[in-house]
Design a protein around this motif. Structure first.
Motif, PDB file in Angstrom:
ATOM      1  N   THR A 223       0.846  -1.190   0.000  1.00 54.06           N
ATOM      2  CA  THR A 223       0.000   0.000   0.000  1.00 54.06           C
ATOM      3  C   THR A 223       0.880   1.238   0.000  1.00 54.06           C
ATOM      4  OG1 THR A 223      -1.654   1.265   1.227  1.00 54.06           O
ATOM      5  CG2 THR A 223      -0.159  -0.111   2.524  1.00 54.06           C
ATOM      6  N   ASP A 224       0.467   2.223  -0.770  1.00 55.12           N
ATOM      7  CA  ASP A 224       1.214   3.481  -0.807  1.00 55.12           C
ATOM      8  C   ASP A 224       0.660   4.485   0.200  1.00 55.12           C
ATOM      9  OD1 ASP A 224      -1.192   3.865  -2.026  1.00 55.12           O
ATOM     10  OD2 ASP A 224      -0.416   4.908  -3.784  1.00 55.12           O
ATOM     11  N   ALA A 225      -0.310   4.041   0.996  1.00 55.73           N
ATOM     12  CA  ALA A 225      -0.979   4.959   1.923  1.00 55.73           C
ATOM     13  C   ALA A 225      -0.012   5.542   2.949  1.00 55.73           C
ATOM     14  CB  ALA A 225      -2.129   4.242   2.625  1.00 55.73           C
TER      15      ALA A 225
ATOM     16  N   PHE B 122       0.749  12.624  -3.383  1.00 57.85           N
ATOM     17  CA  PHE B 122       0.515  11.317  -3.998  1.00 57.85           C
ATOM     18  C   PHE B 122       1.703  10.944  -4.873  1.00 57.85           C
ATOM     19  CE2 PHE B 122      -1.907   7.952  -6.035  1.00 57.85           C
ATOM     20  CZ  PHE B 122      -2.829   7.604  -5.058  1.00 57.85           C
ATOM     21  N   ASP B 123       2.210   9.748  -4.657  1.00 61.75           N
ATOM     22  CA  ASP B 123       3.306   9.211  -5.467  1.00 61.75           C
ATOM     23  C   ASP B 123       4.519  10.139  -5.478  1.00 61.75           C
ATOM     24  OD1 ASP B 123       4.376   7.158  -7.118  1.00 61.75           O
ATOM     25  OD2 ASP B 123       4.009   8.388  -8.896  1.00 61.75           O
TER      26      ASP B 123
ATOM     27  N   LYS C 249      -6.274   7.352 -13.265  1.00 61.15           N
ATOM     28  CA  LYS C 249      -6.157   5.896 -13.302  1.00 61.15           C
ATOM     29  C   LYS C 249      -6.831   5.301 -12.068  1.00 61.15           C
ATOM     30  CE  LYS C 249      -1.599   6.333 -15.517  1.00 61.15           C
ATOM     31  NZ  LYS C 249      -0.151   6.004 -15.415  1.00 61.15           N
ATOM     32  N   THR C 250      -7.238   4.038 -12.178  1.00 56.88           N
ATOM     33  CA  THR C 250      -7.952   3.405 -11.067  1.00 56.88           C
ATOM     34  C   THR C 250      -7.063   2.547 -10.182  1.00 56.88           C
ATOM     35  OG1 THR C 250      -8.541   1.506 -12.461  1.00 56.88           O
ATOM     36  CG2 THR C 250     -10.100   3.354 -12.376  1.00 56.88           C
ATOM     37  N   ARG C 251      -5.968   2.019 -10.719  1.00 53.79           N
ATOM     38  CA  ARG C 251      -5.154   1.066  -9.969  1.00 53.79           C
ATOM     39  C   ARG C 251      -3.718   1.528  -9.716  1.00 53.79           C
ATOM     40  NH1 ARG C 251      -7.793  -4.023 -10.200  1.00 53.79           N
ATOM     41  NH2 ARG C 251      -9.492  -4.083 -11.725  1.00 53.79           N
TER      42      ARG C 251
END
Length: 222
Positions: A4-6, A28-29, A42-44
């Motif tokens: 998870t990137d959370a 994010f990212d 994007k969704t994923r």
């Protein structure tokens, strides 16, 4: 989930929140994106959020924040407020009576009558730079009816990049003569929340139009 990137996104968000920089942002990212320009594409994927019509504000790698040099061009820095002269105050009055309408070929005029009866504002996603099909049905006349009925009518585009210009085509020029609100290059997401806030805090359409077309914290470039 195995991965998870959370955790990283949360850590990056906390780090940037400690910066002396006002506004709402998405971490994010490894990128810091102005909240009014953040769109999920994007969704994923872990890089699903991108900044639309505005440079990313900063990158965060190994805990180090590096501001984007591109902000130095086009007066981007000047669009952010770096200090506030008045006390912080939360205004949460929102009007949820708005409708987002995506124009499509063959759209019937009846939908505009429904919007006029049930909503106080509408965001119309036109084709390209501001086109609306007007051959079989006089859709522009229906848009005019909405404006004359006192609705806040925002004209934007279905395209993500570069925004609208109603002075290019004949249909757009007809729309420009109405009391419509120019979306500029704002995203539909940002327009939605800004219109909800405007309708919840202003009564006169002229005040709503002025507020919507005025840049705040770099939410629009023109």
């Amino acid at each position: 989930a195995l991965y998870t990137d959370a955790k990283k996104n949360l850590s990056d968000a906390i780090r940037f929140a400690c910066e002396d920089f006002l506004g709402v942002f998405v971490a994010f990212d490894g990128e810091i994106i102005s909240g009014t320009h953040a769109v999920k594409l994007k969704t994923r994927s872990t890089d699903s959020f991108k900044s639309i019509n505005f440079p990313t504000v900063a990158d965060i790698k190994l805990g180090k924040i590096t501001y984007n040099n591109a902000l130095s061009y086009g007066e981007h820095w000047d669009k952010f407020e770096t200090h506030v002269l008045r006390p912080f105050k939360v205004k949460t009055d929102l009007c949820e009576d708005i409708f987002v309408l995506k124009i499509y070929p063959g759209i019937k005029p009846d939908i505009f009558d429904f919007i006029k009866e049930h909503y106080k504002g509408v965001i119309i996603e036109s084709f390209g730079i501001g086109g609306i099909p007007n051959e079989n049905h006089d859709i522009v006349a229906k848009v005019q009816e909405l404006a004359e009925a006192g609705l806040a009518v925002v004209i934007t585009t279905q395209c993500l990049y570069e925004g609208i210009d109603l002075d290019i085509y004949a249909v757009g020029k007809r729309l420009a003569k109405q009391k419509v609100i120019y979306a500029g290059d704002m995203t539909t997401e940002a327009l939605t929340m800004k219109l909800m806030w405007a309708l919840g805090n202003y009564e006169k359409l002229s005040d709503i139009k002025t507020f919507m077309e005025t840049p705040f914290f770099a939410d629009r470039n023109y």
